[in-house]
Design a protein around this motif. Structure first.
Motif, short mmCIF file in Angstrom:
data_model
loop_
_atom_site.label_atom_id
_atom_site.label_comp_id
_atom_site.label_asym_id
_atom_site.label_seq_id
_atom_site.Cartn_x
_atom_site.Cartn_y
_atom_site.Cartn_z
N ARG A 1 44.31 28.62 41.24
CA ARG A 1 45.03 28.60 42.47
C ARG A 1 44.49 29.36 43.57
O ARG A 1 44.43 28.98 44.92
N GLN A 2 43.76 30.48 43.34
CA GLN A 2 43.32 31.22 44.23
C GLN A 2 41.78 30.80 44.39
O GLN A 2 41.27 30.16 43.89
N ARG A 3 41.21 31.32 45.76
CA ARG A 3 39.98 30.76 46.18
C ARG A 3 38.89 31.08 45.46
O ARG A 3 38.73 31.96 44.71
N HIS A 4 38.03 30.09 45.02
CA HIS A 4 37.20 30.09 43.78
C HIS A 4 35.96 31.07 44.13
O HIS A 4 35.29 31.69 43.16
N HIS A 5 35.93 31.54 45.69
CA HIS A 5 34.82 32.45 45.85
C HIS A 5 35.08 33.78 45.24
O HIS A 5 34.56 34.61 44.80
N GLU A 6 36.59 33.91 45.40
CA GLU A 6 37.04 35.31 44.91
C GLU A 6 37.09 35.48 43.43
O GLU A 6 37.05 36.38 42.73
N VAL A 7 37.47 34.26 42.71
CA VAL A 7 37.81 34.38 41.48
C VAL A 7 36.30 34.40 40.81
O VAL A 7 36.16 35.06 39.63
N GLY A 8 35.38 33.76 41.41
CA GLY A 8 34.09 33.75 40.62
C GLY A 8 33.50 35.02 40.96
O GLY A 8 32.77 35.65 39.90
N ALA A 9 33.84 35.75 41.84
CA ALA A 9 33.17 37.26 41.89
C ALA A 9 33.69 38.04 40.99
O ALA A 9 33.04 38.83 40.52
N LYS A 10 35.12 37.86 40.60
CA LYS A 10 35.62 38.62 39.64
C LYS A 10 35.12 38.33 38.21
O LYS A 10 34.85 39.36 37.47
N LEU A 11 34.96 37.03 38.09
CA LEU A 11 34.39 36.79 36.60
C LEU A 11 32.93 37.27 36.56
O LEU A 11 32.40 37.69 35.59
N LEU A 12 31.99 37.10 37.63
CA LEU A 12 30.77 37.82 37.35
C LEU A 12 30.71 39.25 37.46
O LEU A 12 29.95 39.82 36.48
N ARG A 13 31.78 39.87 37.88
CA ARG A 13 31.77 41.53 37.77
C ARG A 13 31.97 42.13 36.29
O ARG A 13 31.10 42.47 35.89
N PHE A 14 32.88 41.21 35.83
CA PHE A 14 33.29 41.41 34.36
C PHE A 14 32.23 41.06 33.25
O PHE A 14 31.75 41.84 32.60
N TYR A 15 31.56 39.90 33.46
CA TYR A 15 30.58 39.38 32.70
C TYR A 15 29.39 40.08 32.69
O TYR A 15 28.87 40.66 31.79
N ALA A 16 28.94 40.18 34.11
CA ALA A 16 27.54 41.15 34.16
C ALA A 16 27.78 42.66 33.62
O ALA A 16 26.79 43.05 33.22
N GLN A 17 28.95 43.05 33.94
CA GLN A 17 29.15 44.58 33.21
C GLN A 17 28.92 44.52 31.70
O GLN A 17 28.33 45.42 31.23
N LYS A 18 29.49 43.42 31.21
CA LYS A 18 29.50 43.35 29.62
C LYS A 18 27.84 43.20 29.22
O LYS A 18 27.40 43.83 28.19
N LEU A 19 27.10 42.41 30.16
CA LEU A 19 25.68 42.21 29.81
C LEU A 19 24.80 43.53 30.25
O LEU A 19 23.75 43.49 29.80
N GLY A 20 25.33 44.39 30.96
CA GLY A 20 24.50 45.63 31.16
C GLY A 20 23.78 45.77 32.33
O GLY A 20 22.88 46.66 32.42
N PHE A 21 24.24 44.98 33.30
CA PHE A 21 23.67 45.24 34.76
C PHE A 21 24.15 46.53 35.47
O PHE A 21 25.25 46.89 35.10
N PRO B 1 25.65 48.80 38.30
CA PRO B 1 26.61 48.71 39.05
C PRO B 1 26.45 48.00 40.60
O PRO B 1 27.10 47.39 41.33
N GLU B 2 25.45 48.59 41.01
CA GLU B 2 24.56 47.93 42.50
C GLU B 2 24.48 46.54 42.40
O GLU B 2 24.69 45.77 43.28
N LEU B 3 23.58 46.31 41.17
CA LEU B 3 23.37 44.73 40.89
C LEU B 3 24.47 43.91 40.91
O LEU B 3 24.75 42.71 41.34
N ILE B 4 25.69 44.53 40.28
CA ILE B 4 26.71 43.67 40.23
C ILE B 4 27.44 43.49 41.30
O ILE B 4 27.90 42.37 41.64
N GLU B 5 27.61 44.59 42.28
CA GLU B 5 28.32 44.43 43.52
C GLU B 5 27.57 43.19 44.37
O GLU B 5 28.00 42.60 45.16
N LEU B 6 26.39 43.47 44.32
CA LEU B 6 25.36 42.56 45.19
C LEU B 6 25.51 41.08 44.46
O LEU B 6 25.89 40.01 45.35
N GLY B 7 25.68 40.79 43.20
CA GLY B 7 25.93 39.56 42.93
C GLY B 7 27.43 39.01 43.33
O GLY B 7 27.72 37.94 43.78
N ALA B 8 28.39 39.91 43.05
CA ALA B 8 29.69 39.52 43.80
C ALA B 8 29.74 39.14 44.77
O ALA B 8 30.40 38.15 45.16
#
Length: 835
Positions: A500-520, A522-529
């Motif tokens: 329901r939420q705008r897919h840009h916002e949801v995608g950014a949240k999904l990337l943050r969680f997944y990239a954190q698990k992969l060990g990227f 914080p700076e790169l994660i925020e850039l990706g989001a």
């Protein structure tokens, strides 16, 4: 057999009358197909339909024999003619409006005028309206015609007896056995090459070709044709338990059954032969197939998702087991040393950037598979590798070692092939969980040519095959860590769709969680989001807005904040467009995006304005979330957000912005408000010109604390003047306000003392506005005099901010560049200072 068909056999009607009656029977039968489909569907429906057509063909044969022989009709076995079904008709998979492929095989025997009988059969069939595709061959020429064309050979191999001489049918079968064993290798290679061309021509897309496309019925046919040629089986099922497991066949057969149902329904809905799942038919198909869902949109999405999943299954199954059958046929002992040298790990080989394996059923851990994929930069893989990958099981828990191997994937220069392999093996959702929800998800926007998962993979392929030299330079300038993050962003940029939420916002949240698990980091994660959050910004602005408007450029650039983010967004946008479909990214689009990039690059140099825009954007978001704003008419919401002045948004609270905009929206010529509660404040809204110099001159006996001027929308300006103290003659003020809308009113004002060094003018402040700042001793009539000078020179103030602090006036003006300010700068300075 239909009773009316039996009656025709005993009738004395002419050929034309018989054909007319047959046509009526066939028409009535086709009118009942919807009812039949509702009861049966799938393969059962196709078999029943095929057998009814058989009854029509048998009737025509018998009528033709009766017409030629009369009461002396011989038994069918005694006539050297056999009618056989070919193609989907031969396989008993005849869709309602498919061609009826018929082969008439005869033996030339003196005493029988077989050709006349054949002509009689064909004429009755044509006149009856049967959509016939036919071949006529003498028994002795079957082998020669099979050698001429592999399409003919394929058709012959799936012949099915309908009626006629069974003696001749036994001879035909003998001929077919010889045809099957003749030039097997050449036939198989030719069919594989034919399939390769076909699959390239009809990739899986949002309007899939159910018959010829990737994962379509033709891929299933290919599997059977090769199995029939090599093993002589009459059904693919015969190889279950030997070539593939019962479980694998069951999954494949369920997918195939769905395509049978869908294709039959599509023919019925279209009322014609139609094998492309076009958007216009989807609503009716949902109804005919009784797809469940809470809304029509969800029902349509379910239908398409089920279709994509079925074609995905058929594609993987047919590709894998076709190659498993064919590999022994292709074996050459001279290649053994080559493969020994190409070994990269146990059971895996790389030759010419293509990965190979063995068809050995062995369950393996996903971590071991990923370790193998990370050993080499392959660009293609053999179906044997897919077979091995399909044996891989998902772990119950995600280990640290597995996460390391997944992260390592995104450092590969060639990522598309490994991801495509994982996708085909149904492992992608396990390796990249944010993609689970978008697997096989359709996109009904009329723009994207592929479902979400295929689009995402195509974007990854575009990223590793960049064709724009400048964009390639930008990518090469990134560090390995930044390149890895960009690959992850490209893969996940649409992972938020379907919510329901705008897919840009949801995608950014999904990337943050997944990239954190992969060990990227914080700076790169925020850039990706940030990149996912704004991944459509470049295309939306370049295609739909004025990229030479400063407001547009700064609004686009402000959230990015750095050249690095801009560079990566440009690369992401390129990959995103290239992944949409063929010929979407054109030189026109490339030029637009490059121009936007250059404009944004220039805007990044002006930190002061970027900071303003950033603050404005934050205020806009707060405003749009405000319930009072959401309650406004949509047209007024758009007008508010179109206000040019950043300062207007920065200075005012959301509630104040809403109140000002509502008052402005209701104003015809002008309106005003006088407030004396704490201190005297005048607010004026005007459409018609205001004689500001006259107004301020008449009120110069009052001490002005501050003044703001903002251009709103629809040529409305908003003035807010605050005075020190609240004692004033309200009636007088109201009269002055009314008089100030008479542009002929004049007032003599004493020039205040302003030194030239107290004035700052910047005509390069922005492309739209010039800046003027004045800092001088506060004097009676100072502001009135400034306003009168502006009026005299016809200068349009877009925004003004006037403050008096500790006896000094600090005034700031943003002035529209209309040729009246910068070109007359010297005269204005002289008028203000007297110098």
């Amino acid at each position: 057999m239909d009773s009316r068909l039996r009656q025709l056999l005993d009738s004395s009607l002419s050929d034309l009358e018989i054909s007319k009656e047959l046509r009526a029977i066939i028409k009535e039968y086709f009118a009942t197909l919807d009812e039949l489909f509702a009861k049966t569907q799938g393969k059962d429906f196709l078999v029943r339909h095929t057998r009814y057509i058989d009854s029509i063909v048998k009737t025509i044969y018998k009528i033709a024999v009766r017409k030629l022989f009369g009461i002396y009709s011989p038994l069918s076995n005694a006539i050297p003619l056999t009618l056989t079904a070919l193609g989907s008709y031969g396989r008993e998979q005849l869709a309602p409006y498919s061609d009826i492929d018929l082969m008439l095989v005869y033996e030339e025997i003196e005493g029988y005028n077989t050709r006349l009988l054949i002509e009689k059969i064909l004429h009755i069939a044509w006149d009856a309206g049967l959509k016939l595709g036919h071949r006529v061959h003498e028994i002795g020429e079957l082998q020669s015609v099979a050698k001429e064309d592999i399409t003919i050979k394929t058709a012959l191999l799936e012949s099915r007896f309908i009626i006629g001489s069974k003696y001749l049918w036994f001879e035909i079968q003998s001929e077919l056995t010889q045809i099957r064993h003749t030039d097997q290798k050449e036939y198989v290679l030719a069919k594989l090459e034919e399939a390769k061309r076909r699959r390239k021509k009809y990739p899986l897309n949002m309007q899939p070709f159910l018959k010829e496309g990737v994962g379509g019925l033709r891929d299933s046919n290919l599997l059977f044709w090769i199995a029939n040629s090599l093993y002589g089986v009459s059904s693919t099922r015969d190889l279950s338990g030997t070539l593939f497991s019962d479980e694998e066949y069951k999954e494949y057969r369920i997918a195939l059954e769905w395509l049978f149902r869908l294709r039959a329904a599509l023919h019925l809905v279209a009322g014609k032969k139609e094998d492309r799942l076009l958007m216009q038919y989807i609503p009716d198909l949902v109804s005919k197939l009784q797809i469940k869902g809470t809304t029509p949109q969800k029902q349509q999405q379910t239908l398409m998702s089920k279709t994509f999943q079925a074609m995905h299954t058929i594609d993987a199954f047919s590709q894998t087991f076709t190659k498993k059958m064919v590999r022994p046929l292709l074996f050459e002992s001279t290649n053994v040393p080559l493969f020994k040298r190409a070994r990269i790990t146990a059971g895996f080989y790389e030759c010419e950037e293509r990965l190979f394996s063995r068809f050995i059923p062995k369950e393996r851990h996903i971590t071991n598979l990923l370790q193998t994929l990370n050993l080499t930069e392959f660009t293609q893989y053999d179906p044997s590798v897919l077979y091995v990958a399909k044996q891989t099981k998902s772990p119950k828990k995600t280990s640290k070692n597995l996460l390391q191997q997944i992260k390592k994937l995104f450092y590969k220069k060639r990522l598309y092939a490994p991801l495509r392999l994982l996708h085909q093996a149904n492992l992608l959702g396990m390796v990249v969980p944010p993609l689970k929800k978008v697997l096989h998800m359709p996109q009904f926007d009329g723009y994207h040519q592929y479902p979400v998962d295929i689009h995402s993979l195509e974007c990854v392929r575009a990223l590793e095959q960049i064709q724009e030299p400048f964009i390639q330079e930008l990518f090469d300038s990134l560090s390995p860590e930044e390149q890895a993050m960009l690959r992850l962003v490209v893969l996940l940029h649409d992972s938020g769709k379907g919510r329901r939420q705008r897919h840009h916002e949801v995608g950014a949240k999904l990337l943050r969680f997944y990239a954190q698990k992969l060990g990227f980091t914080p700076e790169l994660i925020e850039l990706g989001a940030t990149l996912i959050k704004y991944h459509t910004a470049m295309t939306e602005i370049a295609y739909n807005q004025d990229i030479h408007s400063q407001k547009v450029i700064y609004a686009f650039t402000a959230p990015l904040g750095s050249k690095k983010t801009l560079d990566m967004l440009y690369i992401l946008t390129y990959a995103d467009i290239k992944g949409v479909g063929k010929d979407i990214y054109t030189s026109y689009h490339a030029n637009l995006l490059r121009e936007l990039y250059n404009q944004a690059l220039e805007a990044l140099q002006n930190k002061e304005i970027l900071d303003e825009v950033t603050k404005r954007l934050r205020k806009e978001k707060a405003l749009m979330r405000h319930p009072d704003f959401q309650a406004l008419p949509k047209i007024l919401q758009k007008k508010i957000l179109s206000i040019d002045s950043n300062l207007f948004f920065i200075k005012h609270k959301p509630e104040e912005i809403i109140q000002i905009a509502k008052r402005a929206y209701e104003t015809k010529d002008f309106s005003y408000k006088i407030d004396e509660e704490d201190y005297l404040t005048i607010e004026i809204y005007r459409r018609k010109p205001l004689n500001l110099g006259y107004l301020l001159g008449r009120l110069s006996y009052l001490d002005i604390a501050s003044m703001e001027v903002f251009k709103l929308f629809d040529q409305i300006k908003y003035f807010r003047i605050e005075f020190i103290g609240k004692e004033a003659d309200r009636g007088y003020i109201e009269q002055v306000i009314h008089d100030s809308f008479d542009m002929d009113k004049q007032i003599r004002l004493k020039r205040p003392i302003i030194e030239p060094q107290n004035i700052t003018i910047d005509c390069d402040h922005s492309k739209t506005y010039a800046f003027m700042g004045i800092e001088a001793k506060n004097q009676k009539g100072l502001l009135a005099y400034l306003a009168k000078v502006f009026d005299d020179f016809g200068i349009d103030i877009a925004t003004a901010r006037i403050n008096t602090v500790k006896g000094r006036a600090k005034d700031m003006f943003l002035i529209e560049k209309n040729g009246k300010f910068c070109s007359k700068k010297e005269q204005i300075l002289q008028k203000l200072t007297g110098a």
